[in-house]
Design a protein around this motif. Structure first.
Motif, PDB file in Angstrom:
ATOM      1  N   GLU A 227      -1.191  -1.352  -7.180  1.00  0.00           N
ATOM      2  CA  GLU A 227      -2.115  -0.690  -6.264  1.00  0.00           C
ATOM      3  C   GLU A 227      -1.381  -0.178  -5.038  1.00  0.00           C
ATOM      4  N   ALA A 228      -0.448  -0.980  -4.521  1.00  0.00           N
ATOM      5  CA  ALA A 228       0.263  -0.595  -3.303  1.00  0.00           C
ATOM      6  C   ALA A 228       1.066   0.683  -3.498  1.00  0.00           C
ATOM      7  N   ILE A 229       1.861   0.763  -4.544  1.00  0.00           N
ATOM      8  CA  ILE A 229       2.704   1.941  -4.729  1.00  0.00           C
ATOM      9  C   ILE A 229       1.903   3.128  -5.227  1.00  0.00           C
ATOM     10  N   LYS A 230       0.787   2.873  -5.913  1.00  0.00           N
ATOM     11  CA  LYS A 230      -0.034   4.011  -6.347  1.00  0.00           C
ATOM     12  C   LYS A 230      -0.553   4.786  -5.143  1.00  0.00           C
ATOM     13  N   LEU A 231      -0.783   4.081  -4.018  1.00  0.00           N
ATOM     14  CA  LEU A 231      -1.309   4.717  -2.815  1.00  0.00           C
ATOM     15  C   LEU A 231      -0.194   5.236  -1.924  1.00  0.00           C
ATOM     16  N   LEU A 232       0.801   4.412  -1.648  1.00  0.00           N
ATOM     17  CA  LEU A 232       1.907   4.829  -0.784  1.00  0.00           C
ATOM     18  C   LEU A 232       2.707   5.971  -1.394  1.00  0.00           C
ATOM     19  N   GLY A 233       2.804   6.001  -2.716  1.00  0.00           N
ATOM     20  CA  GLY A 233       3.533   7.066  -3.388  1.00  0.00           C
ATOM     21  C   GLY A 233       2.676   8.252  -3.748  1.00  0.00           C
ATOM     22  N   THR A 234       1.427   8.280  -3.268  1.00  0.00           N
ATOM     23  CA  THR A 234       0.433   9.316  -3.614  1.00  0.00           C
ATOM     24  C   THR A 234       0.411   9.560  -5.118  1.00  0.00           C
ATOM     25  N   ASN A 235       0.433   8.465  -5.871  1.00  0.00           N
ATOM     26  CA  ASN A 235       0.361   8.561  -7.328  1.00  0.00           C
ATOM     27  C   ASN A 235      -1.098   8.619  -7.769  1.00  0.00           C
ATOM     28  N   GLY A 236      -1.832   7.515  -7.565  1.00  0.00           N
ATOM     29  CA  GLY A 236      -3.275   7.532  -7.795  1.00  0.00           C
ATOM     30  C   GLY A 236      -3.768   6.876  -9.056  1.00  0.00           C
ATOM     31  N   GLY A 237      -2.887   6.561 -10.008  1.00  0.00           N
ATOM     32  CA  GLY A 237      -3.348   5.975 -11.254  1.00  0.00           C
ATOM     33  C   GLY A 237      -3.842   4.555 -11.080  1.00  0.00           C
ATOM     34  N   GLY A 238      -5.058   4.281 -11.497  1.00  0.00           N
ATOM     35  CA  GLY A 238      -5.632   2.961 -11.314  1.00  0.00           C
ATOM     36  C   GLY A 238      -5.260   1.997 -12.425  1.00  0.00           C
ATOM     37  N   PHE A 239      -5.137   0.714 -12.082  1.00  0.00           N
ATOM     38  CA  PHE A 239      -4.933  -0.318 -13.096  1.00  0.00           C
ATOM     39  C   PHE A 239      -6.174  -0.409 -13.979  1.00  0.00           C
ATOM     40  N   PHE A 240      -7.351  -0.177 -13.357  1.00  0.00           N
ATOM     41  CA  PHE A 240      -8.623  -0.190 -14.075  1.00  0.00           C
ATOM     42  C   PHE A 240      -9.195   1.221 -14.133  1.00  0.00           C
ATOM     43  N   ASN A 241     -10.107   1.419 -15.076  1.00  0.00           N
ATOM     44  CA  ASN A 241     -10.705   2.732 -15.265  1.00  0.00           C
ATOM     45  C   ASN A 241     -11.466   3.187 -14.020  1.00  0.00           C
ATOM     46  N   ALA A 242     -12.088   2.234 -13.299  1.00  0.00           N
ATOM     47  CA  ALA A 242     -12.865   2.587 -12.107  1.00  0.00           C
ATOM     48  C   ALA A 242     -11.992   2.841 -10.886  1.00  0.00           C
ATOM     49  N   ASN A 243     -10.685   2.657 -11.027  1.00  0.00           N
ATOM     50  CA  ASN A 243      -9.730   2.951  -9.975  1.00  0.00           C
ATOM     51  C   ASN A 243     -10.073   2.166  -8.709  1.00  0.00           C
ATOM     52  N   SER A 244      -9.997   2.785  -7.552  1.00  0.00           N
ATOM     53  CA  SER A 244     -10.217   2.060  -6.303  1.00  0.00           C
ATOM     54  C   SER A 244     -11.684   1.796  -6.006  1.00  0.00           C
ATOM     55  N   ALA A 245     -12.573   2.110  -6.930  1.00  0.00           N
ATOM     56  CA  ALA A 245     -13.957   1.665  -6.822  1.00  0.00           C
ATOM     57  C   ALA A 245     -14.123   0.268  -7.423  1.00  0.00           C
ATOM     58  N   HIS A 246     -13.117  -0.199  -8.169  1.00  0.00           N
ATOM     59  CA  HIS A 246     -13.186  -1.513  -8.809  1.00  0.00           C
ATOM     60  C   HIS A 246     -12.925  -2.603  -7.769  1.00  0.00           C
ATOM     61  N   PRO A 247     -13.740  -3.645  -7.720  1.00  0.00           N
ATOM     62  CA  PRO A 247     -13.541  -4.694  -6.713  1.00  0.00           C
ATOM     63  C   PRO A 247     -12.234  -5.455  -6.853  1.00  0.00           C
ATOM     64  N   PHE A 248     -11.618  -5.443  -8.043  1.00  0.00           N
ATOM     65  CA  PHE A 248     -10.319  -6.091  -8.183  1.00  0.00           C
ATOM     66  C   PHE A 248      -9.185  -5.230  -7.614  1.00  0.00           C
ATOM     67  N   GLU A 249      -9.449  -3.947  -7.382  1.00  0.00           N
ATOM     68  CA  GLU A 249      -8.467  -3.061  -6.761  1.00  0.00           C
ATOM     69  C   GLU A 249      -8.755  -2.826  -5.282  1.00  0.00           C
ATOM     70  N   ASN A 250     -10.016  -2.886  -4.905  1.00  0.00           N
ATOM     71  CA  ASN A 250     -10.416  -2.500  -3.547  1.00  0.00           C
ATOM     72  C   ASN A 250     -11.673  -3.264  -3.161  1.00  0.00           C
ATOM     73  N   PRO A 251     -11.539  -4.531  -2.760  1.00  0.00           N
ATOM     74  CA  PRO A 251     -12.720  -5.374  -2.607  1.00  0.00           C
ATOM     75  C   PRO A 251     -13.457  -5.287  -1.282  1.00  0.00           C
ATOM     76  N   THR A 252     -12.797  -4.897  -0.191  1.00  0.00           N
ATOM     77  CA  THR A 252     -13.423  -5.017   1.118  1.00  0.00           C
ATOM     78  C   THR A 252     -13.284  -3.726   1.925  1.00  0.00           C
ATOM     79  N   ALA A 253     -14.021  -3.678   3.049  1.00  0.00           N
ATOM     80  CA  ALA A 253     -13.896  -2.531   3.950  1.00  0.00           C
ATOM     81  C   ALA A 253     -12.486  -2.442   4.528  1.00  0.00           C
ATOM     82  N   ALA A 254     -11.872  -3.600   4.792  1.00  0.00           N
ATOM     83  CA  ALA A 254     -10.506  -3.604   5.325  1.00  0.00           C
ATOM     84  C   ALA A 254      -9.510  -3.072   4.305  1.00  0.00           C
ATOM     85  N   SER A 255      -9.647  -3.491   3.045  1.00  0.00           N
ATOM     86  CA  SER A 255      -8.735  -2.980   2.013  1.00  0.00           C
ATOM     87  C   SER A 255      -8.948  -1.481   1.820  1.00  0.00           C
ATOM     88  N   ASN A 256     -10.189  -1.031   1.915  1.00  0.00           N
ATOM     89  CA  ASN A 256     -10.482   0.393   1.750  1.00  0.00           C
ATOM     90  C   ASN A 256      -9.814   1.212   2.853  1.00  0.00           C
TER      91      ASN A 256
END
Length: 569
Positions: A227-256
């Motif tokens: 998740e870290a390098i997908k964002l810092l590297g402007t890659n974007g590919g999610g580990f899960f199909n829901a990408n950064s909408a998935h709570p395991f990738e992006n659970p809180t307002a702070a992480s968002n």
């Protein structure tokens, strides 16, 4: 205008612009200033890498050798990632027992991650093993971003040097950008994400029981590190199909918030690194200002239209006004924990930055709310843009702007003391025209041929928009999607792979040729007729050049509009 959006946007820009100068100076020192106390911690590892790889970092090359190295390295990466997907069923770290990825999907995915696009026609949790995610996709997240930074520094050296026959050493640039920039930032962000609840494990998938008593399988995996390098590297590919909408990738307002910040962090800092390298911080600040103005206008537009009621829901009299019990506006396709403001801001950031990560469904945006994300891609991904690629694209627009201004006053155009001549403008023209042609020709083929029409689930204008969005995303190496299109088919996998590869390296090669030409030129002193490239006038001219070239994609696309009337699901 929603107050929440204005406050969030103001906070976001304040933090981003406060960090950018310091990070930009660090990147400049790490990439092009020799030994420094800020990078002393990595010098032993850097020397070991050079020794093992047989690299002489002091041996610089001309633009042709630099381009050959960049393309050859990425071709090897493409072949390795394709092979890994095809044999993953026989390899370890595959607790779900996932088999080989289909040949056309494996090709599309390999091209996608090598080109920093990260278009995904598959669901990660049901397609890719942990080993493929880490050794294949994760590695390419680093080196594709590093390739973009390397090419950018080659172009910046071309502008900074005079009478030189070299633009740098690709292998040294690749190592330094990975070791000193991407790795430490990714480590820090991954640790923060873990603290917020993003998972990082090698556990087997877990079966749990819901409140209704049904059984549900929860996928696990080493998510935070990717998740870290997908964002810092402007890659974007999610580990899960829901990408950064998935709570395991992006659970809180702070992480968002940190995920949004990570997307723009390096592109903004590179603008300041550019100013440091050419000896004028104002040069980098002017380009950053143009990017910021275009970005803010896009956020305000998307935020405004998403806060309005969906016209289709307004017809039966549904009340979409904000209230104590309702967020109001268009909440379709958005996570309630983020709401409209954070979703609209994320949508604009990810499409402005050539990232492709999403925390909401872009296909559910209103017609006008989805227009800025689509347009930002069609501008060439230069409003911050991808890591490295956004700024080298914007520098091409800067050269275009001064060329147009020079023609208007009858003076030989120049930029940073370098005369812009016919060969330079030929390379610029290739860069500017390549992606519009890929988008338009690809869209025309998709809506005209049976293989393309078979993937269109929505009839009429919306189905056409989904195809246009897909080609715009692929050719401009973004990776996000409207997602109503059934794109995981041999037709679309091959078509989009071609668009992604040509959209990446069809730009990189002429950019490097431009770098070589500029490096060889002698610097000429500024005279009374020299156009300043640091003030408000230049910022406006630069934005005008970006919008003008963006029209090369959008206006001709309207000519294909009548085709939409005949599209059937």
């Amino acid at each position: 205008m929603d107050t929440k959006l204005l406050l969030l946007l103001a906070l976001y820009l304040a933090v981003l612009l406060a960090i950018a100068p310091f990070l930009g100076r660090y990147i400049r020192l790490a990439m092009d200033a020799g030994p420094s106390r800020w990078t002393a911690w990595g010098r032993p590892a850097e020397r070991v890498i050079y020794r093992l790889a047989g690299i002489d970092p002091a041996l610089e090359t001309g633009w042709k050798a630099y381009a050959v190295a960049a393309v050859a390295f990425n071709l090897v990466g493409l072949a390795a990632l394709y092979a890994l997907q095809r044999v993953q069923g026989w390899l370890p770290l595959n607790p779900a027992g996932l088999g080989a990825v289909a040949p056309d999907s494996a090709l599309n995915t390999a091209v996608s991650f090598v080109t920093n696009t990260n278009w995904q026609g598959y669901a990660g949790e049901t397609t890719m093993s942990y080993l493929t995610q880490m050794l294949g996709l994760g590695v390419q997240n680093f080196v594709s971003a590093a390739t973009g930074i390397a090419v950018l520094f080659a172009l910046m050296r071309g502008l900074a040097r005079h009478g030189a026959g070299t633009v740098g050493n690709f292998w040294a640039d690749l190592v330094r950008s990975t070791l000193y920039v991407l790795l430490p930032l990714s480590l820090l962000l991954a640790l923060f994400l873990v603290s917020q609840g993003v998972i990082q494990n090698f556990d087997a998938y877990q079966t749990v029981h819901t409140l209704e008593g049904a059984a549900q399988t929860l996928p696990m995996g080493p998510v935070a590190s990717q998740e870290a390098i997908k964002l810092l590297g402007t890659n974007g590919g999610g580990f899960f199909n829901a990408n950064s909408a998935h709570p395991f990738e992006n659970p809180t307002a702070a992480s968002n918030f940190l995920e949004m910040l990570a997307i723009f962090l390096i592109p903004a800092a590179l603008c300041m690194a550019f100013g440091e390298l050419v000896g004028s911080r104002a040069q980098g600040a002017a380009i950053l200002a143009a990017m910021t103005v275009l970005f803010v206008l896009s956020v305000l537009a998307t935020g405004y239209f998403e806060q309005q009621a969906n016209p289709m829901l307004a017809q039966p009299g549904i009340d979409a006004a904000p209230s104590a019990l309702s967020a109001g506006g268009n909440m379709e396709g958005k996570e309630s924990r983020f709401g409209i403001a954070a979703s609209a801001l994320f949508a604009v950031i990810t499409t402005a930055a050539s990232c492709g990560a999403v925390n909401a469904m872009h296909d559910s945006l209103t017609a006008m709310g989805g227009f800025p994300p689509l347009l930002l891609m069609q501008l060439g991904e230069v409003v911050f843009g991808g890591v490295g690629s956004g700024l080298y694209g914007m520098l091409v627009f800067a050269i275009t702007g001064v060329f147009i201004a020079g023609l208007m006053i009858g003076r030989t155009p120049e930029y940073l003391g370098k005369k812009i001549e016919s060969h330079d403008m030929k390379m610029v023209a290739i860069v500017l025209l390549a992606t519009p042609l890929l988008v338009l020709l690809g869209t025309a083929a998709a809506v005209s041929l049976p293989g393309g029409q078979a993937g269109i689930f929505n009839p009429g204008a919306h189905g056409f928009s989904e195809v246009l969005y897909a080609l715009s995303s692929a050719a401009n190496n973004n990776g996000s999607a409207f997602a109503g299109l059934s794109a995981n088919t041999p037709f679309y996998n091959v078509l989009l792979a071609l668009a992604m590869w040509c959209g990446r390296f069809g730009i990189i090669v002429p950019v490097l040729a431009l770098a070589g030409s500029l490096a060889a030129k002698r610097r000429i002193p500024a005279g009374p007729g020299t156009m300043p490239t640091t003030g408000p006038l230049f910022v406006v001219l630069l934005m005008g050049a970006v919008l003008m070239v963006g029209a090369l994609t959008y206006i001709p696309a309207l000519a294909l509009g009548p085709v939409a009337e005949h599209l059937q699901p």
